[in-house]
Every structure is written in C-alpha cells, then in structure tokens.
Design a protein around this motif. Structure first.
Motif, PDB file in Angstrom:
ATOM      1  N   UNK A 120      -5.005  12.700  -1.802  1.00  0.00           N
ATOM      2  CA  UNK A 120      -4.872  12.087  -0.477  1.00  0.00           C
ATOM      3  C   UNK A 120      -3.484  12.364   0.111  1.00  0.00           C
ATOM      4  N   UNK A 121      -3.267  13.615   0.482  1.00  0.00           N
ATOM      5  CA  UNK A 121      -1.947  14.054   0.920  1.00  0.00           C
ATOM      6  C   UNK A 121      -1.587  13.606   2.326  1.00  0.00           C
ATOM      7  N   UNK A 122      -2.512  12.936   3.007  1.00  0.00           N
ATOM      8  CA  UNK A 122      -2.192  12.404   4.336  1.00  0.00           C
ATOM      9  C   UNK A 122      -1.522  11.035   4.259  1.00  0.00           C
ATOM     10  N   UNK A 123      -1.513  10.418   3.074  1.00  0.00           N
ATOM     11  CA  UNK A 123      -0.927   9.079   2.926  1.00  0.00           C
ATOM     12  C   UNK A 123       0.564   9.090   3.254  1.00  0.00           C
ATOM     13  N   UNK A 124       0.974   8.133   4.072  1.00  0.00           N
ATOM     14  CA  UNK A 124       2.381   7.982   4.439  1.00  0.00           C
ATOM     15  C   UNK A 124       2.960   6.650   3.977  1.00  0.00           C
ATOM     16  N   UNK A 125       2.107   5.627   3.891  1.00  0.00           N
ATOM     17  CA  UNK A 125       2.570   4.292   3.504  1.00  0.00           C
ATOM     18  C   UNK A 125       1.608   3.728   2.460  1.00  0.00           C
ATOM     19  N   UNK A 126       2.139   3.444   1.283  1.00  0.00           N
ATOM     20  CA  UNK A 126       1.295   2.991   0.178  1.00  0.00           C
ATOM     21  C   UNK A 126       1.896   1.741  -0.453  1.00  0.00           C
ATOM     22  N   UNK A 127       1.116   0.672  -0.480  1.00  0.00           N
ATOM     23  CA  UNK A 127       1.522  -0.575  -1.120  1.00  0.00           C
ATOM     24  C   UNK A 127       0.462  -0.969  -2.137  1.00  0.00           C
ATOM     25  N   UNK A 128       0.873  -1.054  -3.396  1.00  0.00           N
ATOM     26  CA  UNK A 128      -0.017  -1.479  -4.481  1.00  0.00           C
ATOM     27  C   UNK A 128       0.765  -2.473  -5.332  1.00  0.00           C
ATOM     28  N   UNK A 129       0.779  -3.709  -4.909  1.00  0.00           N
ATOM     29  CA  UNK A 129       1.573  -4.751  -5.558  1.00  0.00           C
ATOM     30  C   UNK A 129       0.724  -5.604  -6.495  1.00  0.00           C
ATOM     31  N   UNK A 130       1.383  -6.078  -7.550  1.00  0.00           N
ATOM     32  CA  UNK A 130       0.750  -7.042  -8.449  1.00  0.00           C
ATOM     33  C   UNK A 130      -0.539  -6.492  -9.062  1.00  0.00           C
ATOM     34  N   UNK A 131      -0.495  -5.219  -9.437  1.00  0.00           N
ATOM     35  CA  UNK A 131      -1.646  -4.585 -10.059  1.00  0.00           C
ATOM     36  C   UNK A 131      -1.355  -4.363 -11.551  1.00  0.00           C
TER      37      UNK A 131
END
Length: 348
Positions: A120-131
C-alpha cells in the motif's frame, strides 16, 4: 384483494435517492464486503466509508452486499471505532488509493500482523496504536509515509523504518526498542522536537538477579549512536563501569535511561533477590552528614585518615554504614606495620 402501501420516512426516502448505485450493485453478481474482508469490523468500516449515512441506520448495514474494486479504489481515509476495533487487516490492500489509516486496539481486539499493508504505497498517514504489533518489515517500502504512530505495541526493532525518509512525525512510545540508530536520517528525528519524534516508556523486563555481586546492563542507543547513561535510585543500586547496575536492595527494581532531549526514555525492570547491601554509593547520598574515620596512635597523633566514614543519625542506613565502617577500619588497623608509636592506638 388487500393492497399494502409501504410508507417511507423523509430520511429513508432521501437515502434511497442518495445512493442509487447501491441498488444497482445489489442486483449484480459480485464479491461481498464480508468475502473481501474476513474481519467484520474492517468490512464494517469500509462499508460506512462508502455509505456514511448508514451510520444513522446501523440496522441497514449489509455486509453481504457486493462491492466492486472500482468502489474500493475511491476510499482515501479509513478508521475503526472503539466499539468495532479492527483486528485483521486482510483484504485492506484492495483499497488501492488509501492515504490515511487509523486503528486503535482495545479489549475488543488488536492487530498483530501488518503483511497486508506491504503493497500500500499510497499510504501517507498511518496510526496503529495499542495493538500487538512486533514486526515492522511490511512497512519498509511505504516510502510515502509522512506520519507514523505505533505507540503501545510490542516492537523491539525499528530497522525496517530507516528508508522512510518522508516521515515528518514518528511516535514509538510504549514499546521495547533500545537501538534507535536506524532512525538517524529521518526528518522527524533530525528536527529534535518532541512533537515530531517521541519514544518514551520503552520497557524491558530482565531476568531475575541477585544482590550478591551480580550486575545488570541495558544498552540504549540514541539515533546518533550515543549510549544513554543509566540512572537508578541510589538507595536501591549503584551504576558501575560500563553502565552496569549493581542492586543493593531486593524486590522489583527499575533502571531509567533518558536522553538529553527527553525524546527517548527506557526502563529496565528486574526482580532482585538476596540480602540488603551497603556500599559506598549509599553512603555518598548523605555525604554532607558523614565524617571520615581517623586512626590515631597512643599519643593521640593522626596516623591515617581512612576512607571509611561514619554517618550521622539513627536511621537503619546510618547504622548499617557505621557498623560496616568500624569493622573495616579495625581491620586496617590490624594490618598496619608494627611500630612502638602506634601501639595501643585508637580510631575515632
């Protein structure tokens, strides 16, 4: 014959007119939301992104409805909700133009694998908290990322992030990272701003140790390659050469490592067993209230100013220090070369 009349509320009538596309796709033979996305919470989030007005009528969400690849390609932003946390990202790669993804785990479920994000090379903002994320390898090629929040996961290595040279903000608080050198070239790190790079509360659990001379060590490197100095409560332990820690007190102990900008803070937690020890480090805490022991001869003349000290006060620490100091001084007196002027001397 009885004829029935179906009356629609103004809101429901508006919905039917608002999305005629759904009526068409319902009649098509295609792949459904639940078939494309095994995690029902991910499928639900995608559905509401295409039909946001259905949040007003949750009973009308239909994950068995077909959805086309063309529809999925229109989704730019996706987020889960506290009552429906995403737990499995399988299928998310079908959102080929996704730029922003926000997911935050809770007791209802947590993400463990990032493999579906690898392409997914279009991703600019990624938040994966508390995983429950450990492996960041799938993120290595997402070079368009500008912001990344992986706080409160189980990450031990950030090697996979070293090529993400567009990162303007990076948050890694609440993981288990001790080597931040791969991040040196990232703009978020070079800014020297806690609003752009933060890696607090890196917590490492060490194996049980003893107070009988064993030492503990945790090496923490800043992005610039500097080793962060250990800090420990002086009544609990002492920092020795090589940034090792010798514990003086039994129990659950903790060493803190903090860089000068307070962007990185790490903790070594350890269960310590054994007897309470008294060392020079404990005595130095109250150096203003200690006096060195003097060794005198029978004439009252000073022979030696000893390194052993006496501590003022009636605290347990003072009693322990004084007892050990007197024993050490007497031992040194007994080792002095015999001399008539030193016989029948004393210590004070």
């Amino acid at each position: 014959m009885c004829l029935g009349v179906l009356l629609l509320s103004p809101a429901e009538s508006w919905l039917e007119d608002r999305h005629p596309v759904e009526a068409v796709t319902q009649a098509e033979v295609g792949v459904s939301f639940q078939e494309r996305f095994p995690d029902p919470n991910l499928a639900h989030a995608v559905y509401l992104e295409l039909y946001p007005e259905k949040t007003l009528f949750p009973e009308r969400v239909n994950l068995e409805a077909p959805v086309s690849a063309e529809q999925l390609a229109t989704i730019i932003t996706l987020a889960d909700t506290p009552d429906r946390p995403i737990t499995d990202l399988t299928g998310i790669q079908q959102l080929s133009h996704l730029k922003t993804l926000h997911a935050e785990g809770n007791e209802g479920g947590r993400i463990q694998q990032l493999a579906p994000l690898a392409s997914m090379k279009s991703l600019e903002h990624l938040t994966l908290r508390n995983e429950f994320i450990q492996d960041l390898t799938p993120l290595a090629k997402l070079t368009q990322l500008q912001s990344l929040d992986l706080s409160f996961n189980r990450i031990t290595s950030v090697q996979a992030l070293q090529e993400l040279t567009q990162l303007q903000t990076l948050r890694l608080t609440g993981n288990q990272v001790t080597d931040f050198r791969p991040l040196e070239a990232l703009p978020a790190v070079q800014a020297k701003d806690t609003n752009r790079f933060e890696a607090l509360a890196q917590t490492i659990q060490a194996e049980e140790t003893k107070t009988t001379g064993e030492t503990s060590q945790l090496v923490v490197y800043t992005p610039e390659g500097e080793q962060i100095t250990a800090n420990v409560a002086s009544s609990q332990g002492e920092v020795q050469a090589g940034n090792t820690v010798r514990w003086l007190q039994p129990g659950d102990q903790m060493v803190q490592y903090r860089d000068s900008e307070t962007q990185i803070v790490a903790f070594l937690q350890q269960n310590v067993v054994g007897e309470k020890l008294v060392t020079k480090q404990v005595r130095s805490v109250l150096s203003a209230n200690v006096q060195p022991i003097s060794i005198l001869n029978a004439k009252g003349e000073l022979i030696k100013q000893d390194s052993c000290v006496m501590m003022a006060g009636d605290s347990d620490a003072a009693k322990d220090v004084n007892e050990a100091s007197i024993k050490a001084a007497l031992q040194k007196v007994s080792e002095l070369v015999p001399d008539i002027n030193q016989h029948r001397g004393t210590i004070r």
